[in-house]
Design a protein around this motif. Structure first.
Motif, PDB file in Angstrom:
ATOM      1  N   CYS A   1      -5.947  -2.307   0.303  1.00 39.86           N
ATOM      2  CA  CYS A   1      -5.539  -2.274   1.607  1.00 39.86           C
ATOM      3  C   CYS A   1      -6.690  -2.226   2.546  1.00 39.86           C
ATOM      4  O   CYS A   1      -7.711  -1.587   2.554  1.00 39.86           O
ATOM      5  CB  CYS A   1      -4.678  -0.953   1.979  1.00 39.86           C
ATOM      6  SG  CYS A   1      -3.861  -0.952   3.581  1.00 39.86           S
TER       7      CYS A   1
ATOM      8  N   CYS B   1      -6.629   0.974   5.117  1.00 46.03           N
ATOM      9  CA  CYS B   1      -6.819   2.361   4.831  1.00 46.03           C
ATOM     10  C   CYS B   1      -7.750   2.347   3.529  1.00 46.03           C
ATOM     11  O   CYS B   1      -7.896   3.520   3.086  1.00 46.03           O
ATOM     12  CB  CYS B   1      -5.460   2.977   4.664  1.00 46.03           C
ATOM     13  SG  CYS B   1      -4.523   2.780   3.365  1.00 46.03           S
TER      14      CYS B   1
ATOM     15  N   CYS C   1       0.728  -1.143  -0.055  1.00 44.10           N
ATOM     16  CA  CYS C   1       0.071   0.003  -0.077  1.00 44.10           C
ATOM     17  C   CYS C   1       0.792   1.002  -0.050  1.00 44.10           C
ATOM     18  O   CYS C   1       1.991   1.263   0.793  1.00 44.10           O
ATOM     19  CB  CYS C   1      -0.884  -0.118   1.340  1.00 44.10           C
ATOM     20  SG  CYS C   1      -2.023   1.490   1.359  1.00 44.10           S
TER      21      CYS C   1
ATOM     22  N   CYS D   1      -0.111   3.346   3.468  1.00 49.64           N
ATOM     23  CA  CYS D   1       0.199   3.223   4.820  1.00 49.64           C
ATOM     24  C   CYS D   1       1.524   2.091   4.770  1.00 49.64           C
ATOM     25  O   CYS D   1       1.954   2.090   5.855  1.00 49.64           O
ATOM     26  CB  CYS D   1      -0.985   2.604   5.599  1.00 49.64           C
ATOM     27  SG  CYS D   1      -1.331   1.126   5.020  1.00 49.64           S
TER      28      CYS D   1
HETATM   29 ZN   LIG Z   1      -2.841   1.107   3.298  1.00 55.10          ZN
END
Ligand SMILES: [Zn+2]
Length: 144
Positions: free
Chosen positions: A63, A66, A49, A52
């Motif tokens: 992800c 997030c 990702c 993050c």
């Molecule tokens: Zn993420």
């Protein structure tokens, strides 16, 4: 295919259905394709990702932390791999004793979410360096 409907207006309808299927096929999806292409090249591929920084194995396209779309794929290093847990199977699905027990392990990588189930060769033990002897899925690994 045939069905019957039961119920009346305003009530939940139920379908009794018979599906005649001889063969199921499904795609592995874009992340799965990258994963399996990596195995053909003797690589274990995860997805990362960009928001993050979480890395997933098997790779995912979103992800789950997030909810960002993931478009980056990374090769995971065997130096970061470890055997998380394992089990030994002594009987087949019919309850008959196997000629040799089969060891199944959960392979994980430091800093990576998820893991892969693998066949273990030799005597299973936690700790030690992971070596992949066969990249066909499911992987076959040994611990040195
Ligand atoms: Zn993420």
């Amino acid at each position: 295919m045939s069905w019957e409907k039961e119920g009346k207006e305003g009530s939940l309808l139920k379908w009794y259905d018979i599906m005649e299927a001889e063969k199921y096929e499904y795609t592995v999806g874009p992340a799965g394709e990258r994963f399996f292409q990596g195995l053909k090249e003797n690589k274990i591929v995860g997805s990362k990702c960009k928001k993050c920084g979480k890395v997933y194995l098997p790779p995912r396209i979103y992800c789950e932390d997030c909810f960002t779309k993931i478009e980056e794929y990374v090769e995971l290093k065997l130096d970061d791999a470890y055997l998380d847990s394992f089990t030994t199977i002594y009987q087949n699905d019919d309850g008959q004793k196997l000629t040799e027990p089969v060891h199944i392990g959960l392979l994980r990588f430091k800093g990576v979410n998820g893991g892969l189930f693998c066949y273990l060769e030799g005597t299973p033990k936690k700790g030690g360096r992971i070596r992949v002897s066969n990249f066909n899925y499911p992987l076959r690994i040994s611990i040195e």
